[in-house]
Design an enzyme around this catalytic site. Structure first.
Site, PDB file in Angstrom:
ATOM      1  CG  HIS A  18      -0.438  -0.048   2.524  1.00 25.66           C
ATOM      2  ND1 HIS A  18       0.469   0.882   2.967  1.00 25.66           N
ATOM      3  CD2 HIS A  18      -0.638  -0.899   3.565  1.00 25.66           C
ATOM      4  CE1 HIS A  18       0.802   0.619   4.213  1.00 25.66           C
ATOM      5  NE2 HIS A  18       0.155  -0.479   4.599  1.00 25.66           N
ATOM      6  CG  HIS A  21       3.955  -1.490   2.397  1.00 28.12           C
ATOM      7  ND1 HIS A  21       2.717  -2.002   2.122  1.00 28.12           N
ATOM      8  CD2 HIS A  21       4.225  -1.821   3.690  1.00 28.12           C
ATOM      9  CE1 HIS A  21       2.249  -2.641   3.182  1.00 28.12           C
ATOM     10  NE2 HIS A  21       3.141  -2.534   4.155  1.00 28.12           N
ATOM     11  CB  CYS A 126      -0.381  -8.119  21.244  1.00 27.36           C
ATOM     12  SG  CYS A 126      -1.327  -7.662  19.761  1.00 27.36           S
ATOM     13  CB  CYS A 129       2.365  -7.053  18.219  1.00 26.24           C
ATOM     14  SG  CYS A 129       1.376  -5.577  18.263  1.00 26.24           S
ATOM     15  CB  CYS A 143      -2.217  -4.218  21.596  1.00 24.56           C
ATOM     16  SG  CYS A 143      -1.204  -3.897  20.150  1.00 24.56           S
ATOM     17  CG  HIS A 146      -2.966  -5.238  16.683  1.00 26.87           C
ATOM     18  ND1 HIS A 146      -1.622  -5.255  16.957  1.00 26.87           N
ATOM     19  CD2 HIS A 146      -3.104  -5.629  15.387  1.00 26.87           C
ATOM     20  CE1 HIS A 146      -0.966  -5.671  15.880  1.00 26.87           C
ATOM     21  NE2 HIS A 146      -1.834  -5.892  14.921  1.00 26.87           N
ATOM     22  CE  LYS A 295      -2.657   2.171  12.372  1.00 20.86           C
ATOM     23  NZ  LYS A 295      -2.356   1.533  13.604  1.00 20.86           N
ATOM     24  CE  LYS A 298      -7.247  -6.389   3.855  1.00 17.42           C
ATOM     25  NZ  LYS A 298      -7.010  -7.791   4.102  1.00 17.42           N
TER      26      LYS A 298
HETATM   27  N1  MSP Z   1       8.018  -7.069   8.751  1.00 18.80           N
HETATM   28  C1  MSP Z   1       8.175  -5.948   9.586  1.00 18.80           C
HETATM   29  C2  MSP Z   1       9.494  -5.262   9.334  1.00 18.80           C
HETATM   30  C3  MSP Z   1      10.689  -6.130   9.491  1.00 18.80           C
HETATM   31  S1  MSP Z   1      12.157  -5.297   9.076  1.00 18.80           S
HETATM   32  C4  MSP Z   1      13.355  -6.286   9.563  1.00 18.80           C
HETATM   33  C5  MSP Z   1       7.053  -4.950   9.329  1.00 18.80           C
HETATM   34  N2  MSP Z   1       6.421  -5.069   8.171  1.00 18.80           N
HETATM   35  S2  MSP Z   1       5.225  -4.111   7.665  1.00 18.80           S
HETATM   36  O1  MSP Z   1       4.723  -4.694   6.448  1.00 18.80           O
HETATM   37  O2  MSP Z   1       4.280  -3.917   8.714  1.00 18.80           O
HETATM   38  O3  MSP Z   1       5.890  -2.775   7.287  1.00 18.80           O
HETATM   39  C6  MSP Z   1       6.044  -1.729   8.205  1.00 18.80           C
HETATM   40  C7  MSP Z   1       6.673  -0.596   7.450  1.00 18.80           C
HETATM   41  O4  MSP Z   1       5.880  -0.255   6.298  1.00 18.80           O
HETATM   42  C8  MSP Z   1       6.772   0.705   8.215  1.00 18.80           C
HETATM   43  O5  MSP Z   1       7.864   0.760   9.091  1.00 18.80           O
HETATM   44  C9  MSP Z   1       6.904   1.676   7.065  1.00 18.80           C
HETATM   45  O6  MSP Z   1       8.151   1.567   6.490  1.00 18.80           O
HETATM   46  C10 MSP Z   1       5.869   1.127   6.102  1.00 18.80           C
HETATM   47  N3  MSP Z   1       4.535   1.623   6.427  1.00 18.80           N
HETATM   48  C11 MSP Z   1       3.430   0.872   6.702  1.00 18.80           C
HETATM   49  N4  MSP Z   1       2.369   1.710   6.887  1.00 18.80           N
HETATM   50  C12 MSP Z   1       2.766   2.984   6.754  1.00 18.80           C
HETATM   51  C13 MSP Z   1       2.092   4.218   6.717  1.00 18.80           C
HETATM   52  N5  MSP Z   1       0.795   4.343   6.910  1.00 18.80           N
HETATM   53  N6  MSP Z   1       2.825   5.319   6.445  1.00 18.80           N
HETATM   54  C14 MSP Z   1       4.161   5.262   6.171  1.00 18.80           C
HETATM   55  N7  MSP Z   1       4.812   4.105   6.183  1.00 18.80           N
HETATM   56  C15 MSP Z   1       4.211   2.966   6.636  1.00 18.80           C
HETATM   57  O7  MSP Z   1       6.829  -4.114  10.185  1.00 18.80           O
END
Ligand code: MSP
Length: 636
Positions: A18, A21, A126, A129, A143, A146, A295, A298
């Site tokens: 999304h 990412h 949790c 998490c 949490c 969540h 935020k 879904k």
């Molecule tokens: N798998 C773990 C990370 C392991 S790294 C060794 C994880 N994955 S995640 O899919 O949840 O990705 C989290 C990351 O995605 C955030 O730290 C950020 O980089 C990005 N983002 C997810 N949602 C976001 C927003 N709403 N806004 C900006 N970035 C965000 O955590």
């Protein structure tokens, strides 16, 4: 040569990529490209995090195995990268056998050192998490991520002696001011570290979870997903002996959002310290994107698909918007109005108009031929001081990951040039034959300023940068960009060559025309075709079809090659839906097929029919059914 290693978090494969990412990956890509412009040797890593409970649960929902599910979603993350113009050097998956080996060897080293012990533990956990919480971390007993009440569970597990390294970590953060940037996150972590650190539970019994890496010292347990995931950053470089590891470690800066600073700022440096590996250089922490003020979730239905936004506005506009709108470190809000406003004002208006005005004037007054500054031209007409100031401010801001500021500095130059046009009135100079020299100077200075802008925007908008450079009659170096030092010398555009009429860099987005459906009262657009009789219509053999597989046709961003089940036969159909759908999106879809269309070859591929889709501006929406008719049944 300086070396620089940048990483993104490896993303969980429990949902499609999304906007959030996309932001982190684009930010890391922009930083990498900038380092390349500085002449550094770079390595840029992204990937997917595939073990743990979350993935098991997501796979169960889809009635599939964790591995099959991880394969599918990981591919979506890989496919999105070229669409966003992200140039990673490697894509790591935690299910890669090489990674599994490294995790086991790091665990074995720390275990042998005596920093991992076995103990029985009761704590609050949790499941979302996948970790134990301490009471003080909860918000109203829930949490913080969540909003659910954690469950109390009791288990025998392996623990990592993090507490042993707490004082060392505090000192490391205090003596390395750049370790966590921006400053507010460094302070946040230091204040968290004022309380005693608890040891980290790094195992999960196989009775509860099997989808993970088995501990090298106990067959009955798998590794806690974070202990597995963080190690990816060294696996990808070929730890322990690989040349890349020797070259790029520990030049690392990890890009992460604020949600995962604890694992990155606490577990990871302590893991490295305990394993006897150098500590990485630092973390670049950014805030969160909200969508329409909330935020992304879904249930609210505001999870924003970067591929869809890119399809509508273009990849450079999307990258520009993300980098310009968010102040790195703070949260930002994504709405369609904000992106449209940025595109129209910064890109179409400021930069696009400047470019087309200057090239049009050069075309009009000198038939496109570049005159260059007159020998006796007025020194005050030079734009070099403004351009150099922009380059300096830009370089400083980029080095600090203040992408919004870096772009604002470039736009100061753009705005100075727009004012320069108003102040020097080239149209008036053109009317006075005695001032042709000044006119040549003014236009040349503007073209040079545009060259600076094109060079500096490359990390954020590589396509636009290339387009402008080509329109200025310059050749890009083979690597596709100019080093910062190569941009600096003023006066590089060759005199005497001819430039073509300008193209439009960024069309304005017409807010009115954004509506997906035309308002009822307005006439249908495009206008209805001439009437036909039912006999005419009955010549068209429409059938229900089901898409079995899909793939992109090489060299075309528009065409997908589909295998469509029509009941008694499978047809190959080449459909022009590739800008609106990825192959993964369409597999399994039930569609309406024109079955008696004469076969044709498109890009060398046979197409035996056509799938129907609604054309909504530049987007196509596939036709479908309210139900599931059998493939092959006629549509009347
Ligand atoms: N798998 C773990 C990370 C392991 S790294 C060794 C994880 N994955 S995640 O899919 O949840 O990705 C989290 C990351 O995605 C955030 O730290 C950020 O980089 C990005 N983002 C997810 N949602 C976001 C927003 N709403 N806004 C900006 N970035 C965000 O955590």
């Amino acid at each position: 040569m300086t070396c620089q290693y940048y990483t993104t978090p490896i993303y969980y494969v429990n949902a499609k990529p999304h906007l959030g990412h996309a932001y982190t990956s684009i930010a890391a890509d922009v930083a990498t490209r900038f380092k390349k412009m500085e002449g550094a040797d770079t390595f840029f890593l992204t990937g997917t995090d595939e073990h743990g409970d979350k993935i098991v649960q997501a796979a169960e929902k889809e009635n599939t195995t964790p591995k099959a599910y991880a394969d599918k979603i990981s591919k979506l993350f890989q496919d999105v990268l070229p669409l966003l113009n992200i140039e990673n050097n490697h894509f790591i998956r935690t299910t890669d056998p090489g990674h599994i080996e490294v995790v086991k060897s790091v665990l074995a080293t720390i275990y042998d050192k005596g920093d991992i012990y076995f103990s029985s533990y009761e704590g609050i956990y949790c499941f979302g998490c996948e970790r134990f919480y301490q009471e003080r971390e909860l918000v109203d007993g829930k949490c913080p991520d969540h909003g659910t009440v954690p469950e109390t569970i009791k288990e025998s597990n392996y623990f990592f002696k993090m507490s042993k390294y707490q004082d060392w970590l505090i000192e490391h953060i205090e003596t390395h001011p750049d370790f966590i940037r921006p400053e507010q996150y460094r302070k946040e972590l230091l204040s968290f570290l004022k309380e005693p650190l608890e040891d980290l539970c790094i195992s999960r019994p196989k009775t509860r979870l099997t989808w993970g890496i088995t501990l090298p010292f106990d067959e009955d347990y798998v590794t806690y997903v974070w202990f597995d995931a963080l190690v990816n950053y060294i696996t990808a470089l070929g730890y322990p002996d690989g040349d890349r590891f020797k070259k790029f470690w520990p030049t690392t800066r990890h890009f992460v959002a604020k949600d995962i600073i604890k694992p990155h700022g606490i577990y990871w440096p302590i893991m490295l310290k305990a394993a006897g590996i150098d500590i990485y250089n630092g973390l670049n922490v950014h805030g969160f994107w909200n969508v329409q003020g909330s935020k992304m979730s879904k249930s609210i239905g505001n999870v924003t698909d970067p591929v869809e936004v890119t399809g509508r506005f273009g990849v450079d506009a999307f990258r520009y918007f993300l980098m310009r709108e968010m102040v790195f470190g703070l949260d930002a809000n994504f709405t369609e109005d904000v992106i449209v406003a940025r595109i129209n004002s910064d890109l179409a208006n400021d930069l696009g108009n400047l470019f087309s005005r200057v090239l049009s004037m050069n075309y009009k007054y000198f038939k496109g031929s570049i005159q260059g500054p007159a020998a006796d031209s007025d020194k005050d007409l030079s734009l070099e001081p403004e351009a150099t100031a922009a380059l300096e401010a830009y370089t400083k801001a980029m080095a600090e990951c203040r992408f919004h500021k870096a772009l604002a500095s470039v736009w100061e130059l753009v705005s100075a040039m727009n004012k320069y046009i108003v102040a020097n009135e080239p149209w008036a100079l053109a009317k006075d034959p005695a001032r042709t020299g000044d006119l040549g100077t003014v236009l040349y200075e503007l073209l040079e300023g545009i060259r600076f802008v094109a060079g500096l925007i490359w990390p954020v908008m590589p396509e636009t940068s290339g387009k402008i450079i080509a329109a200025l009659g310059l050749e890009l170096p083979e690597k596709g960009f100019f080093n910062l030092d190569a941009i600096r010398p003023w006066g590089q555009i060759p005199r005497g060559i001819s430039l073509a009429k300008p193209q439009i860099l960024f069309p304005r987005v017409d807010v009115e025309k954004k509506a997906v459906e035309p308002p009822a009262a307005k006439p249908l657009k495009p206008a209805l075709k001439e009437e036909i009789t039912i006999d005419d219509f009955s010549k068209i053999d429409l059938r229900a079809g089901k898409i079995l597989s899909a793939e992109r046709i090489e060299k075309s961003d528009k065409l997908l090659k589909l295998q469509v089940n029509l009941g008694t036969q499978t047809r190959q159909i080449v459909a022009g839906i590739g800008k609106s759908y990825t192959p993964e999106d369409v597999v399994g879809k039930e569609v309406i097929v024109v079955a008696n269309l004469k076969p044709v070859k498109l890009m060398g591929e046979l197409s035996e029919g056509m799938v129907l889709a609604a054309s909504v501006k530049k987007n196509l929406v596939l036709s479908g059914f309210n139900g599931s008719p059998k493939p092959g049944c006629p549509i009347k």
